[in-house]
Design an enzyme around this catalytic site. Sequence first.
Site, PDB file in Angstrom:
ATOM      1  N   ASP A  99      30.628   9.968   2.562  1.00  0.00           N
ATOM      2  CA  ASP A  99      29.910  10.713   1.534  1.00  0.00           C
ATOM      3  C   ASP A  99      30.534  12.096   1.315  1.00  0.00           C
ATOM      4  OD1 ASP A  99      27.433  11.076  -0.163  1.00  0.00           O
ATOM      5  OD2 ASP A  99      27.159  12.746   1.237  1.00  0.00           O
ATOM      6  N   GLU A 154      33.403   8.597  -1.547  1.00  0.00           N
ATOM      7  CA  GLU A 154      32.629   9.084  -2.679  1.00  0.00           C
ATOM      8  C   GLU A 154      33.230  10.450  -3.031  1.00  0.00           C
ATOM      9  OE1 GLU A 154      29.489  11.433  -4.662  1.00  0.00           O
ATOM     10  OE2 GLU A 154      29.927  11.692  -2.544  1.00  0.00           O
TER      11      GLU A 154
END
Length: 632
Positions: free
Chosen positions: A305, A356
């Site tokens: 992330d 991401e």
Amino acid sequence: MTNRKGSIERFETGENFYSQQFFGCHKMVQKEKNGYVFRVWAPKAQTIWLVGDFNEWNRSLSLKKDEQFGVWEIFTTKPKEGDFYKYLVKQEDGREVYKIDPFAVRFEKRPKDAAIIHTLPEKKWKDGLWQGRKKRSNYFKRPLNIYEVHASSWKCEEDGSPYTFHSLKDTLIPYVKEMGFSHIEFMPLMEHPLGMSWGYQLIGYFALCSYYGTTEEFQEFVEECHLNNIGVLIDWVPGHFCINDDALAYFDGTAQFEYTDEIRAKNIRWGSLNFDLSKPEVQSFLISSALYWIETFHIDGIRVDAVSNMLYLDYDDGPTILNPDGSNRNWDGYYFLQKLNAVIKQAHPDLIMIAEESSSETKITGTIESGALGFDYKWNLGWMNDTLCFYEMDVVFRKYNFHLITFSFMYMMNENYILPLSHDEVVHGKRSLMHKMWGDRYKQFSQLRNLYVYMMTHPGKKLLFMGSEWGQFLEWKYDEHLEWIDLDDEMNHNMQHFTQILNTFYKNERALWELDHIFETIEIIDADNSEETVLSFIRKGKAKKDFLIIILNFTPIERKDFVIGVPFSGKYEEVLNTEMKEYGGTWTASNPVSETIAEPFKQFDHQIQTIVPALGAIILKPKEINTRSKKK
């Protein structure tokens, strides 16, 4: 003693990738006595006490410090399995703070936050067939269709408590299998104190969130997924961590896990603290966490992330500190991510690493030797933003903004992409995917089916957030389960059926994934028809006859006698039409088989005519073609 010293030295040089086997709480026999050893890294602490159920939370058990390495340790026979414990840390300035064990593997249920003494039994896995097949296959040339899930809000018990993985094993797995998804991706499962953070602000990097059940339950869940040919991916957050005083934040009273400079340490956007990724000890800690999840739970992939936050010094809001030359590259994060991927790929070459990441300044996927970060896939957030902007738009303006739907073809091979319609797009007033669509309810469902065909046929792997498969109208709520009652409505039920059919179609059609990451996978037929606002292209497999023709109509006007070019003479049949009645449309019969006309259309020598439904999409497949015929 040698092993002990070696473990610490490797930890302090950033090379101990199994540091949880040394730090934390472990069963141990010392001088023929059964007990537990506790170890924690806190170089600037003055004193550390072990407190818990076993000593009535008093200061009777002091840890001894190894002055050379800053590691504290105690062996005691007092604790037993299941006892709660914490560390009471007298920090550098004399302040005394109760701290969690950074290497704890189990916690009591929030809002309580003590660690639990737990020895994980060795599991005898039964997923050997899955693991063997995974080693032999090339996931770049396989279908990858991900169902993104927030574990505690997919379904809840009658009292409002979330399903644990024990219940999810019997409900989520059959559902995902029936719907035809290839993988489940979970938002972070590690221990976190605030449900509102969705798991993205962690305190326990080695512990399954107690809200979701036990470690053993999640192991059984993953095993059952593999027995049903479903892969499991997890989100993981190595860039920043929870700012809570009882967790990692300023553990020994100094910037231990975070940057020394307060501006670099603070993550204003998320109200958290940034890991100092240049510190060898932090590298050991984080890479150990990643490998722990991979090996303890047989995870098939990790989505890292907030990669941009680790790559750029000025990514956050507020004041920033740039490099002396004025550049904004965070080299600490850059080299850490390369190291992370190198270590994981060496140990597990078949593991899928996903980033991401929202910029285009750094090569994310590809080999480290080429200067990339070494990830396998990157979320294509540019595609997602442009696509949703286009579908939200009044149809009157779409022909003037046709580039939003075609621009991605210009850069689609710059990285290995996953096309995400993720949780981020259905919260904070952004509205659900269904609610974003223009027009009345019928038109919204038509466009949602159209959108999913566009995603499934566009080069790149796929991801869809839970609830979107049936067109849930309400935004996602992290503290409530999905609106399953929607499925009592015929239109929602038909939408779910369409998603299931489309998922199966994607899985069965090699042209949609076999050559996914090379230009040969696609040929544009017409991306210039902005006036009618219709897009057409071809997706190809390895075999010459293995291709699909996709036509997407973004207006509420049915296009009769619509002409497109085709690569070979012969017959073409319709294999998917989003406006069939069984999916919620009005068509009761498919288009008839189209025969080619020997007239040129752009680069093609032959063309066909068909009907493209209003706000609909159709897919054609060759039925009888002459592959010896040539195009210009």
